[in-house]
Design a protein around this motif. Sequence first.
Motif, short mmCIF file in Angstrom:
data_model
loop_
_atom_site.label_atom_id
_atom_site.label_comp_id
_atom_site.label_asym_id
_atom_site.label_seq_id
_atom_site.Cartn_x
_atom_site.Cartn_y
_atom_site.Cartn_z
N ASN A 473 0.83 -1.20 0.00
CA ASN A 473 0.00 0.00 0.00
C ASN A 473 0.87 1.26 0.00
OD1 ASN A 473 0.95 -0.15 2.62
ND2 ASN A 473 -0.96 0.57 3.55
N ILE A 474 2.12 1.10 -0.46
CA ILE A 474 3.00 2.24 -0.65
C ILE A 474 2.99 2.58 -2.14
CG2 ILE A 474 5.37 3.10 -0.48
CD1 ILE A 474 5.78 1.19 1.85
N TYR A 475 2.59 3.80 -2.46
CA TYR A 475 2.46 4.22 -3.85
C TYR A 475 3.38 5.41 -4.11
CZ TYR A 475 -1.71 1.35 -3.46
OH TYR A 475 -2.56 0.30 -3.25
N LYS A 476 3.86 5.50 -5.35
CA LYS A 476 4.75 6.59 -5.71
C LYS A 476 4.14 7.36 -6.88
CE LYS A 476 9.20 5.92 -5.63
NZ LYS A 476 10.58 5.50 -5.99
N MET A 477 4.04 8.68 -6.71
CA MET A 477 3.53 9.55 -7.77
C MET A 477 4.54 10.67 -7.97
SD MET A 477 0.90 10.15 -9.82
CE MET A 477 -0.01 11.50 -10.60
N ASN A 478 5.15 10.71 -9.17
CA ASN A 478 6.15 11.73 -9.49
C ASN A 478 7.25 11.78 -8.43
OD1 ASN A 478 4.67 12.40 -11.78
ND2 ASN A 478 3.48 13.97 -10.69
N ASP A 479 7.75 10.58 -8.08
CA ASP A 479 8.86 10.42 -7.15
C ASP A 479 8.50 10.76 -5.70
OD1 ASP A 479 10.67 9.51 -9.07
OD2 ASP A 479 11.18 11.56 -9.66
N ILE A 480 7.23 11.04 -5.44
CA ILE A 480 6.79 11.25 -4.06
C ILE A 480 6.14 9.95 -3.58
CG2 ILE A 480 5.26 12.54 -2.51
CD1 ILE A 480 5.57 14.92 -4.38
N GLN A 481 6.73 9.33 -2.56
CA GLN A 481 6.24 8.06 -2.05
C GLN A 481 5.24 8.29 -0.94
OE1 GLN A 481 8.93 4.53 -1.86
NE2 GLN A 481 8.66 4.77 0.35
N THR A 482 4.10 7.59 -1.03
CA THR A 482 3.03 7.77 -0.06
C THR A 482 2.55 6.42 0.45
OG1 THR A 482 2.31 9.79 -1.16
CG2 THR A 482 0.76 8.79 0.36
N CYS A 483 2.49 6.27 1.75
CA CYS A 483 1.88 5.11 2.38
C CYS A 483 0.46 5.49 2.75
CB CYS A 483 2.66 4.67 3.61
SG CYS A 483 1.96 3.23 4.44
N THR A 484 -0.53 4.84 2.17
CA THR A 484 -1.92 5.24 2.36
C THR A 484 -2.65 4.28 3.29
OG1 THR A 484 -2.91 3.90 0.61
CG2 THR A 484 -1.88 5.96 -0.06
N ASN A 485 -3.86 4.71 3.65
CA ASN A 485 -4.74 3.83 4.42
C ASN A 485 -5.51 2.89 3.50
OD1 ASN A 485 -4.07 4.97 6.92
ND2 ASN A 485 -5.49 6.67 6.60
N SER A 486 -5.29 3.04 2.20
CA SER A 486 -5.97 2.18 1.25
C SER A 486 -5.43 0.75 1.34
CB SER A 486 -5.79 2.71 -0.18
OG SER A 486 -6.28 4.00 -0.31
N ALA A 487 -6.18 -0.18 0.77
CA ALA A 487 -5.72 -1.56 0.69
C ALA A 487 -4.59 -1.65 -0.33
CB ALA A 487 -6.89 -2.46 0.30
N PRO A 488 -3.84 -2.74 -0.32
CA PRO A 488 -2.69 -2.86 -1.22
C PRO A 488 -3.10 -3.20 -2.65
CG PRO A 488 -2.94 -4.86 0.06
CD PRO A 488 -3.94 -3.88 0.61
N THR A 489 -2.16 -2.96 -3.56
CA THR A 489 -2.31 -3.44 -4.94
C THR A 489 -2.32 -4.97 -4.94
OG1 THR A 489 -1.25 -1.49 -5.86
CG2 THR A 489 -1.19 -3.49 -7.20
#
Length: 527
Positions: A473-489
């Motif tokens: 559930n760690i996502y990267k957008m334009n080199d900014i890494q974000t750990c969300t409360n969303s479920a994982p891929t």
Amino acid sequence: MNKIISSKKIILSLALSVSLSTGFITGYNPAQAAYRAPSVDYLQTKDDGTIPGDYYVPSTLDNVFWGVLPNRNDKPILHVPSGSTITFDTVSHEGILEDQGKDPVKYYGQYGVKPEHVLQDAINIAANKKGHDFDANGPHVVTGPVYVDGAEPGDVLKVEVIFLTPRVPYGVVSNRHFKGTIPDEMPETPRQENPSYTHPESYGNVSIFTPIQKKGDNNEWFGIMESNGQIMQFPLNPFLGIMGVTPNTDEHYSSVPPTRVGGNIDINELGVGSTLYLPVEVPGAGFYTGDPHFVQGDGEVALTALEASLRGTVRLTVLKKDSPEIPKTNSNSLVQPFAETEKYWIPIGLDEDLDEAMRKSVRESISFISKQLGVDRKTAYAYLSAATDYEVSQVVDKTKGIHGLIPKVDFKNNLTFNLKINHVDCPVEIINNVLYTPIENISTALNGTLKTDKDIAVLVFNNNTFETKINSNIYKMNDIQTCTNSAPTLYYNNKIYIPVSVLSEIMQLPINWSTVDHTVIGISNLK
């Protein structure tokens, strides 16, 4: 007449990149806060090529009401076709009120904000010779009304919130005498007799200047407060506290209490991706908005949220009174506000008595589950007791608010979920009670390029790069890494699926949701 500009370019990220130290104030004359003015693109009123809506409405003097709502006799500031998107530059009332001196340059200047970093429309409104009655009127700057072609009494206006962007990197939380949850106890500073804006300290009210700042590895925005060496930081959740349509009256109602046609409903669920339904009482609906918030706790107990100006874009669509898109809570058309998000249906109860507001919200919930979803009333009541949370929207606006949060996935066996991005169908699967969609369909919808390598997927679209890993559930957008409360891929049925919520939370693709009979539809048409 207001300046109206057509533009299709969207804002893909918050326009402010700031580095602030914290600020703490009590009353009107605190010690100087340690605030460093950042180098940012402040969103002054202008078309700078980034206006995302079909139309642009600045909060000029001709476009606003201060402390009251428009009525049926007020001339619209703008006419738009149904389905149009409108970008509003909303203005916070904090910093311009009498107990703050009605001089936002001076008020914010005491905390280190330079004059050029104060919004010019706030300066103009505060200096307006038409004035404002602090004791008689509400505090809010209300922008509108907007006439939506085809809207007639008995219809419903569907309001979809698409973008919300801070206009400045600071806000204010206030507690004022005779208001708030414990008005006889707070504020603790005395109020003098016959207070005046020429001596704002005479009101004895308390305002806490609060900068916002990006913090942590996720580059997430936080409000920052400091007291006696203790630092409090809390994530932002922007929303427009006031969204409503014009009531069928000759009066100019106070902007404070919410009504059957919306207004100051202060529901913090109504951020980007939310949909609000409002019953129309006058031709053209007469939509208005204001009271922008960076974040608000349920109850809004001190009196205000973290009040701060936002640039907000909404889509306004007329639903004729026999439309299947209108939430079924009554035998005829809608008679009070109703809302929904990706996760919830939100029945609303409004009343001066909090207990009665709760009862109204529950009655609205039972009616919706019964009429929309076909559940008998006794079972609907039992379900609500077992599985639905009810939250206090606010208790400080004379008319109090309660709203329910009915989880849509609880009815997944009898619902169909559809998602369309730029008119491309993106199948929805519900896995572990989370809405998922294949990343390859998202790539097609965005005319993107998708690359996969073992457990990694990289999607390039519109000069943006999105990266995700299987079971993370760690996502990267334009080199900014974000750990969300969303479920994982997930890898599912030989495809890579991402949570639908990631589209708006990480990829910044606003998706608005509506329910038609037994079908829940999510749509995003902005590339």
